[in-house]
Design a protein around this motif. Structure first.
Motif, PDB file in Angstrom:
ATOM      1  N   ASN A 115       2.055   2.205  -3.251  1.00 51.76           N
ATOM      2  CA  ASN A 115       0.947   2.488  -4.173  1.00 51.76           C
ATOM      3  C   ASN A 115       0.629   1.294  -5.077  1.00 51.76           C
ATOM      4  OD1 ASN A 115      -1.094   4.315  -4.924  1.00 51.76           O
ATOM      5  ND2 ASN A 115       0.037   4.916  -6.765  1.00 51.76           N
TER       6      ASN A 115
ATOM      7  N   ILE B 178      -1.801  -0.860  -5.128  1.00 55.50           N
ATOM      8  CA  ILE B 178      -3.114  -1.062  -4.519  1.00 55.50           C
ATOM      9  C   ILE B 178      -3.727  -2.408  -4.911  1.00 55.50           C
ATOM     10  CG2 ILE B 178      -5.419  -0.096  -4.230  1.00 55.50           C
ATOM     11  CD1 ILE B 178      -3.082   1.554  -3.051  1.00 55.50           C
TER      12      ILE B 178
ATOM     13  N   ALA C 274       0.828  -1.210   0.000  1.00 55.76           N
ATOM     14  CA  ALA C 274       0.000   0.000   0.000  1.00 55.76           C
ATOM     15  C   ALA C 274       0.859   1.255   0.000  1.00 55.76           C
ATOM     16  CB  ALA C 274      -0.931  -0.013   1.214  1.00 55.76           C
ATOM     17  N   GLU C 275       1.931   1.247   0.788  1.00 56.37           N
ATOM     18  CA  GLU C 275       2.817   2.418   0.839  1.00 56.37           C
ATOM     19  C   GLU C 275       3.529   2.643  -0.488  1.00 56.37           C
ATOM     20  OE1 GLU C 275       5.405   1.883   4.163  1.00 56.37           O
ATOM     21  OE2 GLU C 275       3.976   2.769   5.590  1.00 56.37           O
TER      22      GLU C 275
ATOM     23  N   GLN D  88       5.230  -3.127 -11.423  1.00 53.85           N
ATOM     24  CA  GLN D  88       5.613  -1.737 -11.202  1.00 53.85           C
ATOM     25  C   GLN D  88       7.046  -1.470 -11.641  1.00 53.85           C
ATOM     26  OE1 GLN D  88       6.624  -0.133  -7.245  1.00 53.85           O
ATOM     27  NE2 GLN D  88       4.911   1.277  -7.488  1.00 53.85           N
TER      28      GLN D  88
ATOM     29  N   SER E  64       2.521  -8.042  -8.500  1.00 54.90           N
ATOM     30  CA  SER E  64       2.259  -6.607  -8.313  1.00 54.90           C
ATOM     31  C   SER E  64       3.562  -5.812  -8.260  1.00 54.90           C
ATOM     32  CB  SER E  64       1.463  -6.409  -7.023  1.00 54.90           C
ATOM     33  OG  SER E  64       1.244  -5.039  -6.773  1.00 54.90           O
TER      34      SER E  64
END
Length: 307
Positions: free
Chosen positions: A244, A246, A241-242, A299, A295
């Motif tokens: 991003n 999500i 979460a930190e 990124q 995830s």
């Protein structure tokens, strides 16, 4: 010394099948899965680094994990002669000192392959190998205490393969985020390993093996296992979460929520439901690992490609 049953013909060396049985291929999945997660989380495409990644899979599973199995069976041969006489060493299919010899040969092969993958991978593999021997061999024999032994295996089977894979894929030290997520999943594996101890509480108590169910009772051990698995995944969710990430955070939250529903049933009957929860809960746990890895890797793909 373990006695060879009379129906087993004497042999001076083991068969190939006996060696494979000693290395227990079925146990290779966890570190190989963690290795795959680490490679994916790095965001590096295989490209011209497919060989280091492939060698890393070989290192994580057949070599290092196989070595740990050989070491464990050798130093447990006297206990196995009583509790599980059909195992490969006490049954005589691995005669004489061959169990120890296989463990040493596999250790050397592991270090040779690790050396090919560079100093960082070699260092990680060296730590993993030291933990594998320390887990089973005196004077350390970490497995005698559930808190220490389960932690050692969790870090060896999850954290180190994840970090090693990311290092091999990138050719450099992975990010602090990767290191943290790998650490969380390794810590969570402590709880998974506790689940395996419920099936042998009586025998462990008789043999003086201080697993968590023996030390704290089945109910408390179940609560500890669930707490450790839950807390570690909450740590992963916070990291994602930190950053991003999500979608990854939501997916890990979803599989954790499903685990918690299963935990409620497990906690009502720890000894009766340990195997059931291990099958369902662990499957969800490793699914969350892959979701987190995908995830993170998604990124990083643009920045890796640009580099």
């Amino acid at each position: 010394m373990a006695q060879i049953p009379s129906h087993v013909p004497a042999a001076s060396y083991p068969s190939a099948a006996a060696v494979v049985q000693l290395l227990k291929p079925i146990t290779w999945f966890p570190p190989m899965w963690a290795y795959a997660c680490g490679a994916i989380a790095s965001g590096a495409g295989l490209g011209d680094r497919w060989l280091p990644v492939a060698l890393g899979v070989l290192l994580a599973g057949p070599l290092l994990c196989g070595t740990s199995q050989a070491v464990n069976d050798w130093f447990d041969r006297h206990v196995d002669a009583i509790n599980e006489p059909n195992r490969v060493i006490p049954s005589g299919r691995m005669p004489g000192q061959w169990g120890l010899a296989v463990a040493i040969i596999m250790s050397i092969l592991s270090m040779l392959v690790a050396a090919l993958l560079g100093p960082l991978v070699f260092a990680a593999a060296s730590i993993g190998l030291a933990l594998a021997w320390g887990y089973s061999a005196p004077p350390f024999r970490f497995k005698q205490n559930g808190w220490i032994g389960n932690g050692v295996v969790g870090l060896s089977y999850e954290t180190l393969p994840w970090i090693t894979a990311a290092t091999a894929a990138l050719g450099s030290t992975p990010s602090s985020r990767t290191l943290l997520v790998a650490l969380f999943y390794g810590l969570g594996a402590h709880g998974i390993l506790t689940l395996n101890d419920f099936k042998s509480i009586k025998g462990d108590r008789q043999m003086g093996v201080r697993t968590l169910p023996v030390l704290h009772g089945a109910g408390n051990a179940a609560r500890i296992a669930c707490l450790i698995m839950t807390a570690s995944q909450i740590g992963v969710i916070i990291v994602l979460a930190e950053a991003n990430l999500i979608t990854g955070a939501i997916l890990v939250t979803a599989v954790l929520a499903l685990q918690i529903l299963c935990m409620i049933s497990f906690l009502r009957d720890p000894e009766g439901k340990a195997v059931w929860y291990s099958a369902i809960g662990v499957g969800l746990y490793v699914s969350g690992m892959m979701a987190a890895a995908v995830s993170m890797g998604s990124q990083l793909v643009p920045s890796v490609a640009a580099g």
